[in-house]
Design a protein around this motif. Structure first.
Motif, PDB file in Angstrom:
ATOM      1  N   ILE A   1       0.850  -1.191   0.000  1.00 44.41           N
ATOM      2  CA  ILE A   1       0.000   0.000   0.000  1.00 44.41           C
ATOM      3  C   ILE A   1       0.882   1.236   0.000  1.00 44.41           C
ATOM      4  O   ILE A   1       1.757   1.381   0.858  1.00 44.41           O
ATOM      5  CB  ILE A   1      -0.930   0.021   1.226  1.00 44.41           C
ATOM      6  N   VAL A   2       0.652   2.123  -0.969  1.00 43.06           N
ATOM      7  CA  VAL A   2       1.370   3.395  -1.040  1.00 43.06           C
ATOM      8  C   VAL A   2       0.425   4.503  -0.597  1.00 43.06           C
ATOM      9  O   VAL A   2      -0.637   4.709  -1.204  1.00 43.06           O
ATOM     10  CB  VAL A   2       1.885   3.672  -2.461  1.00 43.06           C
TER      11      VAL A   2
ATOM     12  N   CYS B   1      -0.093  -2.672  -6.579  1.00 40.50           N
ATOM     13  CA  CYS B   1      -0.185  -2.035  -5.269  1.00 40.50           C
ATOM     14  C   CYS B   1      -1.505  -1.282  -5.132  1.00 40.50           C
ATOM     15  O   CYS B   1      -2.266  -1.124  -6.092  1.00 40.50           O
ATOM     16  CB  CYS B   1       0.988  -1.075  -5.046  1.00 40.50           C
ATOM     17  N   VAL B   2      -1.758  -0.806  -3.924  1.00 44.63           N
ATOM     18  CA  VAL B   2      -2.869   0.116  -3.655  1.00 44.63           C
ATOM     19  C   VAL B   2      -2.289   1.514  -3.554  1.00 44.63           C
ATOM     20  O   VAL B   2      -1.322   1.738  -2.813  1.00 44.63           O
ATOM     21  CB  VAL B   2      -3.590  -0.236  -2.340  1.00 44.63           C
ATOM     22  N   LEU B   3      -2.853   2.457  -4.295  1.00 44.29           N
ATOM     23  CA  LEU B   3      -2.454   3.865  -4.181  1.00 44.29           C
ATOM     24  C   LEU B   3      -3.544   4.610  -3.424  1.00 44.29           C
ATOM     25  O   LEU B   3      -4.624   4.859  -3.944  1.00 44.29           O
ATOM     26  CB  LEU B   3      -2.248   4.488  -5.562  1.00 44.29           C
TER      27      LEU B   3
ATOM     28  N   PRO C   1      -3.022  -0.073 -15.109  1.00 42.78           N
ATOM     29  CA  PRO C   1      -4.280  -0.691 -14.652  1.00 42.78           C
ATOM     30  C   PRO C   1      -4.093  -1.697 -13.529  1.00 42.78           C
ATOM     31  O   PRO C   1      -5.082  -2.112 -12.903  1.00 42.78           O
ATOM     32  CB  PRO C   1      -4.826  -1.366 -15.921  1.00 42.78           C
ATOM     33  N   ASP C   2      -2.850  -2.090 -13.260  1.00 45.47           N
ATOM     34  CA  ASP C   2      -2.586  -3.004 -12.146  1.00 45.47           C
ATOM     35  C   ASP C   2      -2.715  -2.323 -10.792  1.00 45.47           C
ATOM     36  O   ASP C   2      -2.875  -2.992  -9.763  1.00 45.47           O
ATOM     37  CB  ASP C   2      -1.181  -3.590 -12.275  1.00 45.47           C
ATOM     38  N   VAL C   3      -2.663  -0.982 -10.766  1.00 47.56           N
ATOM     39  CA  VAL C   3      -2.713  -0.231  -9.512  1.00 47.56           C
ATOM     40  C   VAL C   3      -4.168  -0.077  -9.065  1.00 47.56           C
ATOM     41  O   VAL C   3      -5.027   0.352  -9.844  1.00 47.56           O
ATOM     42  CB  VAL C   3      -2.049   1.152  -9.667  1.00 47.56           C
ATOM     43  N   ILE C   4      -4.446  -0.397  -7.810  1.00 47.50           N
ATOM     44  CA  ILE C   4      -5.775  -0.187  -7.229  1.00 47.50           C
ATOM     45  C   ILE C   4      -5.836   1.238  -6.696  1.00 47.50           C
ATOM     46  O   ILE C   4      -5.070   1.607  -5.795  1.00 47.50           O
ATOM     47  CB  ILE C   4      -6.045  -1.184  -6.087  1.00 47.50           C
ATOM     48  N   LEU C   5      -6.713   2.046  -7.274  1.00 48.58           N
ATOM     49  CA  LEU C   5      -6.837   3.448  -6.872  1.00 48.58           C
ATOM     50  C   LEU C   5      -7.811   3.561  -5.702  1.00 48.58           C
ATOM     51  O   LEU C   5      -8.925   3.048  -5.751  1.00 48.58           O
ATOM     52  CB  LEU C   5      -7.325   4.294  -8.044  1.00 48.58           C
ATOM     53  N   LEU C   6      -7.384   4.265  -4.681  1.00 46.48           N
ATOM     54  CA  LEU C   6      -8.199   4.429  -3.490  1.00 46.48           C
ATOM     55  C   LEU C   6      -8.169   5.883  -3.037  1.00 46.48           C
ATOM     56  O   LEU C   6      -7.129   6.364  -2.576  1.00 46.48           O
ATOM     57  CB  LEU C   6      -7.660   3.521  -2.373  1.00 46.48           C
ATOM     58  N   PRO C   7      -9.291   6.597  -3.207  1.00 46.41           N
ATOM     59  CA  PRO C   7     -10.578   6.189  -3.754  1.00 46.41           C
ATOM     60  C   PRO C   7     -10.497   5.953  -5.273  1.00 46.41           C
ATOM     61  O   PRO C   7      -9.511   6.326  -5.912  1.00 46.41           O
ATOM     62  CB  PRO C   7     -11.494   7.370  -3.437  1.00 46.41           C
TER      63      PRO C   7
ATOM     64  N   GLN D   1      -8.625   0.130   9.021  1.00 42.30           N
ATOM     65  CA  GLN D   1      -9.464  -1.060   9.044  1.00 42.30           C
ATOM     66  C   GLN D   1     -10.338  -1.155   7.796  1.00 42.30           C
ATOM     67  O   GLN D   1     -10.562  -2.254   7.267  1.00 42.30           O
ATOM     68  CB  GLN D   1     -10.327  -1.063  10.310  1.00 42.30           C
ATOM     69  N   ALA D   2     -10.829  -0.003   7.309  1.00 39.19           N
ATOM     70  CA  ALA D   2     -11.661  -0.004   6.101  1.00 39.19           C
ATOM     71  C   ALA D   2     -10.846  -0.441   4.881  1.00 39.19           C
ATOM     72  O   ALA D   2     -11.341  -1.184   4.019  1.00 39.19           O
ATOM     73  CB  ALA D   2     -12.257   1.378   5.876  1.00 39.19           C
ATOM     74  N   ILE D   3      -9.608   0.023   4.796  1.00 41.27           N
ATOM     75  CA  ILE D   3      -8.739  -0.383   3.682  1.00 41.27           C
ATOM     76  C   ILE D   3      -8.485  -1.884   3.732  1.00 41.27           C
ATOM     77  O   ILE D   3      -8.594  -2.589   2.715  1.00 41.27           O
ATOM     78  CB  ILE D   3      -7.415   0.406   3.720  1.00 41.27           C
ATOM     79  N   HIS D   4      -8.172  -2.391   4.916  1.00 47.49           N
ATOM     80  CA  HIS D   4      -7.934  -3.837   5.050  1.00 47.49           C
ATOM     81  C   HIS D   4      -9.201  -4.627   4.717  1.00 47.49           C
ATOM     82  O   HIS D   4      -9.143  -5.655   4.029  1.00 47.49           O
ATOM     83  CB  HIS D   4      -7.472  -4.163   6.466  1.00 47.49           C
ATOM     84  N   HIS D   5     -10.335  -4.158   5.196  1.00 46.96           N
ATOM     85  CA  HIS D   5     -11.614  -4.842   4.931  1.00 46.96           C
ATOM     86  C   HIS D   5     -11.880  -4.891   3.421  1.00 46.96           C
ATOM     87  O   HIS D   5     -12.267  -5.929   2.891  1.00 46.96           O
ATOM     88  CB  HIS D   5     -12.753  -4.122   5.640  1.00 46.96           C
ATOM     89  N   GLY D   6     -11.642  -3.756   2.743  1.00 48.21           N
ATOM     90  CA  GLY D   6     -11.868  -3.716   1.297  1.00 48.21           C
ATOM     91  C   GLY D   6     -10.943  -4.664   0.547  1.00 48.21           C
ATOM     92  O   GLY D   6     -11.369  -5.342  -0.400  1.00 48.21           O
TER      93      GLY D   6
END
Length: 344
Positions: free
Chosen positions: A3-4, A57-59, A85-91, A333-338
């Motif tokens: 996670i970045v 990764c998660v950004l 497209p491999d990067v999960i964008l959050l939000p 916790q929300a990030i981990h849950h997601g």
């Protein structure tokens, strides 16, 4: 999962307006409690070199209340979505484009099947079908918190008054338009089309103000601010202002136990959005619940910080859990849950 966390200007991350979030605390919870690998990396450095982002990764990034810098963030995040497209964008990209943009919110709501409260997005008053309009309706400028830029329009006359008010030019705007008009016939090298030249000059340089026309729900005494972090739902009841229809910014609020109808509706909305945390403004009538607005990035945390409990659904029932929550821990916790839902 790697996670970045990407603050802007090295330390800023919206979550308490300009006061920011304790990113080290989020990092520690994600690492120590959930065993993720977490890296803090300034957003500008990522923008200069996408290779700094590990594969898959998660950004976790933020928005800015500075319009110019936020445009930079939007451009870069959109480009990352196309280039990596491999990067999960959050939000996700829809939450970013919804930030300070009530017009895009209406487009997104329709796309994912959220029908109420119905609203339509217009580029200007000239685009609004006034002869087919249903009065009263709620006018909303694209930006603004705590009900700023929100008005109830009762009839055509009030709409015309608002139109004149919004389109009124400042002295400097009038001066610039005068200079443009004075020189508009000097350059004939583009071979202007005569029948359009004059009328298009007026249309091209007219002041334009995009807005949302939203259905008015009469008889409301309150709305509900619902903050969702993973499986936890925090609820604030906000009463409408005296002699007004707006609840946001009224200062008349309380932490209360809402109906299961409100909680079920909030759960339905975030499920349709596919988000891990969000802030929803919900109204409840005898017949239905409806979403007025939402925010998935940089939303105010008072509903969580001040709440002595949260709600969580176990099997078929909602339960109230008495505890004081910490904002940074709930983000972690929300990030981990997601991530657990995404990669069971």
């Amino acid at each position: 999962m790697h996670i970045v966390i990407a603050p802007i200007h090295e330390t800023f991350f919206s979550g308490r307006i300009w006061m920011g979030l304790d990113l080290e605390r989020i990092k520690n919870v994600l690492e120590n409690d959930f065993h993720h690998k977490v890296q803090l990396l300034d957003f500008a450095k990522i923008a200069a070199n996408y290779e700094l982002l590990p594969r898959q990764c998660v950004l976790f990034y933020t928005a800015s209340y500075n319009d110019n810098y936020n445009q930079f963030i939007k451009d870069v995040v959109f480009d990352i979505s196309q280039s990596r497209p491999d990067v999960i964008l959050l939000p996700d990209i829809n939450q970013l484009y919804s930030f300070e943009n009530k017009g895009y919110q209406e487009l997104y709501k329709k796309r994912i099947g959220i029908e109420k409260v119905n609203g339509n997005y217009y580029g200007d008053f000239d685009d609004f079908p006034v002869n087919k309009a249903t009065f009263p309706f709620v006018y909303k400028s694209l930006k603004g918190a705590m009900s700023s830029g929100v008005r109830l329009i009762q009839n055509k006359e009030e709409l015309e008054t608002l139109n004149k008010e919004v389109k009124k030019l400042t002295f400097l705007e009038r001066l610039r338009l005068y200079k443009k008009a004075k020189n508009k016939h000097k350059d004939q090298s583009l071979q202007p089309v005569k029948q359009y030249s004059e009328v298009n000059f007026s249309k091209f340089f007219s002041k334009r103000s995009p807005f949302v026309a939203q259905e008015f729900v009469p008889g409301l005494e309150c709305d509900y601010k619902v903050l969702i972090f993973g499986e936890k739902y925090f609820v604030l009841k906000r009463k409408v202002r005296d002699n007004d229809f707006k609840a946001s910014g009224s200062g008349k609020f309380e932490w209360t136990e809402p109906s299961e109808k409100v909680l079920d509706y909030a759960r339905e909305v975030v499920t349709k959005m596919g988000v891990w945390f969000n802030s929803l403004d919900i109204v409840e009538t005898e017949e239905y619940c409806a979403l007025v607005e939402y925010q998935g990035i940089g939303f105010g945390p008072l509903t969580l910080i001040g709440s002595p409990y949260y709600f969580q659904k176990n099997t078929s029932h909602w339960h109230k859990v008495l505890t004081q929550s910490n904002l940074e821990e709930e983000y972690a916790q929300a990030i981990h849950h997601g991530l657990t839902l995404k990669n069971p």
